[in-house]
Scaffold this active site. Sequence first.
Site, short mmCIF file in Angstrom:
data_model
loop_
_atom_site.label_atom_id
_atom_site.label_comp_id
_atom_site.label_asym_id
_atom_site.label_seq_id
_atom_site.Cartn_x
_atom_site.Cartn_y
_atom_site.Cartn_z
CG LEU A 128 0.82 21.06 6.55
CD1 LEU A 128 1.90 20.71 5.54
CD2 LEU A 128 -0.12 19.87 6.76
N GLY A 136 -2.71 24.35 5.54
CA GLY A 136 -3.16 22.96 5.59
C GLY A 136 -4.55 22.79 6.17
CG ASN A 145 -1.28 31.23 5.59
OD1 ASN A 145 -1.43 30.02 5.40
ND2 ASN A 145 -0.90 31.71 6.75
CD GLU A 146 0.33 26.90 2.07
OE1 GLU A 146 -0.39 27.83 1.66
OE2 GLU A 146 -0.13 25.79 2.36
C1 LIG Z 1 7.02 24.30 -5.60
C2 LIG Z 1 7.44 23.29 -4.62
C3 LIG Z 1 7.12 23.49 -3.25
C4 LIG Z 1 7.53 22.40 -2.38
C5 LIG Z 1 7.17 22.84 -1.08
C6 LIG Z 1 7.42 22.00 -0.05
C7 LIG Z 1 6.99 22.27 1.19
C8 LIG Z 1 6.41 23.42 1.79
C9 LIG Z 1 4.94 23.34 1.85
C10 LIG Z 1 4.39 23.25 3.18
C11 LIG Z 1 2.95 23.58 3.18
C12 LIG Z 1 2.56 24.15 4.47
C13 LIG Z 1 1.32 24.16 4.89
C14 LIG Z 1 0.96 24.66 6.23
O1 LIG Z 1 -0.10 24.39 6.69
S1 LIG Z 1 2.07 25.61 7.10
C15 LIG Z 1 1.22 26.19 8.52
C16 LIG Z 1 0.53 27.48 8.23
N1 LIG Z 1 -0.20 27.93 9.38
C17 LIG Z 1 -0.24 29.17 9.78
O2 LIG Z 1 0.32 30.05 9.20
C18 LIG Z 1 -1.01 29.45 11.04
C19 LIG Z 1 -0.12 29.90 12.13
N2 LIG Z 1 -0.88 30.11 13.36
C20 LIG Z 1 -1.64 31.19 13.57
O3 LIG Z 1 -1.80 32.06 12.75
C21 LIG Z 1 -2.29 31.28 14.92
O4 LIG Z 1 -1.65 30.41 15.79
C22 LIG Z 1 -3.79 30.95 14.89
C23 LIG Z 1 -4.09 29.61 14.24
C24 LIG Z 1 -4.56 32.08 14.18
C25 LIG Z 1 -4.31 30.86 16.36
O5 LIG Z 1 -3.98 32.05 17.05
P1 LIG Z 1 -4.00 32.06 18.65
O6 LIG Z 1 -5.24 31.44 19.15
O7 LIG Z 1 -3.70 33.46 19.05
O8 LIG Z 1 -2.85 31.06 19.09
P2 LIG Z 1 -1.27 31.33 19.07
O9 LIG Z 1 -0.86 32.00 17.83
O10 LIG Z 1 -0.89 31.98 20.36
O11 LIG Z 1 -0.69 29.84 19.02
C26 LIG Z 1 -0.74 28.99 20.15
C27 LIG Z 1 0.45 28.05 20.09
O12 LIG Z 1 0.35 27.25 18.91
C28 LIG Z 1 1.54 27.37 18.12
N3 LIG Z 1 1.17 27.24 16.69
C29 LIG Z 1 0.33 28.00 16.00
N4 LIG Z 1 0.22 27.55 14.72
C30 LIG Z 1 1.04 26.47 14.63
C31 LIG Z 1 1.36 25.57 13.56
N5 LIG Z 1 0.82 25.66 12.31
N6 LIG Z 1 2.24 24.59 13.79
C32 LIG Z 1 2.80 24.45 15.04
N7 LIG Z 1 2.54 25.28 16.10
C33 LIG Z 1 1.66 26.28 15.88
C34 LIG Z 1 2.06 28.76 18.46
O13 LIG Z 1 3.43 28.86 18.14
C35 LIG Z 1 1.77 28.81 19.95
O14 LIG Z 1 2.78 28.03 20.57
P3 LIG Z 1 3.29 28.37 22.04
O15 LIG Z 1 2.13 28.10 22.94
O16 LIG Z 1 4.45 27.45 22.25
O17 LIG Z 1 3.71 29.82 22.04
#
Ligand SMILES: CCCCC/C=C\CCCC/C=C/C(=O)SCCNC(=O)CCNC(=O)[C@H](O)C(C)(C)COP(=O)(O)OP(=O)(O)OC[C@H]1O[C@@H](n2cnc3c(N)ncnc32)[C@H](O)[C@@H]1OP(=O)(O)O
Length: 248
Positions: free
Chosen positions: A54, A99, A123-124
């Site tokens: 997400l 997500g 990994n939330e």
């Molecule tokens: C019991 C009741 C509960 C109720 C709960 C209610 C709600 C909460 C639930 C919500 C569920 C959430 C689900 C999700 O999916 S949360 C997202 C989880 N994702 C991650 O943890 C991944 C994060 N990203 C990374 O680990 C890395 O970016 C990578 C995918 C391994 C890629 O690495 P790399 O190629 O080195 O790229 P960068 O890390 O340098 O990233 C490039 C730019 O992209 C931005 N980025 C990365 N991930 C995200 C993302 N998920 N969303 C938005 N932006 C993201 C990163 O900040 C960099 O941005 P920049 O260029 O501006 O620096």
Amino acid sequence: MGVAVIKLKNPPVNSLSLEVLTEFVISLEKLENDKTFRGVIVTSDCPGIFSAGLDLTEMCGKSQAHYAEYWRAVQELWLRLYLSNLVLIAAINGVSPAGGCLMSLTCDYRVLADNPKYNMGLNETLLGIVAPSWFKDTLVNTVGHRTAERALQLGLLFPPAEALRVGMVDQVVPEDQVHSTALSVMAQWLAVPDHARQLTKNLMRKPTADRLVKQRDADIQYFLRFISRDSIQKSLRVYLDKLRQKKG
Ligand SMILES: CCCCC/C=C\CCCC/C=C/C(=O)SCCNC(=O)CCNC(=O)[C@H](O)C(C)(C)COP(=O)(O)OP(=O)(O)OC[C@H]1O[C@@H](n2cnc3c(N)ncnc32)[C@H](O)[C@@H]1OP(=O)(O)O
């Protein structure tokens, strides 16, 4: 054989923004309504990244109305994928946290590229947030209760061999064979008469989907309360800052 390919393309990391979610649902709906298609391969156009999950920027520092619209779109994509009449095969050609992993778990079969960097899992908890009950149900239905319990609490991201061992994916193959493997698996699934396979899929999945359908609005309200908490907003900001500072 009526197979479409949906290639996610939202560089740099294929995060599931509101726009991506909306376009995905529209594409899927078109394919569902076009009887020439019986199967879809879901894959990524971003090298090394299936989807970063997400879009954290959609859940951070925005209005309540935006959070509600975003969460409804997340629910919609999950429901459409999970209950799709099409055969869905995930050709996972990159890392897929949270997500991104969930999206692949809604598919009928997962082929993962054998690259030690291509971790996947929900990994939330490591972000200080919680995978909602329907994320949890999707994982439990795939890997079983005990593995899911441990994986969810610890926010585990599994490398390919581990993902295969716990049943999170069905096959791990060399990176250059992910697409061809997905195609041959598709042929096998399409050899089964559609009506029988679709009814069976529905039998397996509808009870899980119905739990969300029956309480969609309540789930959105719950999300709003959770995501608006100062502590949660702070966790998300810290996590995003860490991602951004990685480069610096
Ligand atoms: C019991 C009741 C509960 C109720 C709960 C209610 C709600 C909460 C639930 C919500 C569920 C959430 C689900 C999700 O999916 S949360 C997202 C989880 N994702 C991650 O943890 C991944 C994060 N990203 C990374 O680990 C890395 O970016 C990578 C995918 C391994 C890629 O690495 P790399 O190629 O080195 O790229 P960068 O890390 O340098 O990233 C490039 C730019 O992209 C931005 N980025 C990365 N991930 C995200 C993302 N998920 N969303 C938005 N932006 C993201 C990163 O900040 C960099 O941005 P920049 O260029 O501006 O620096």
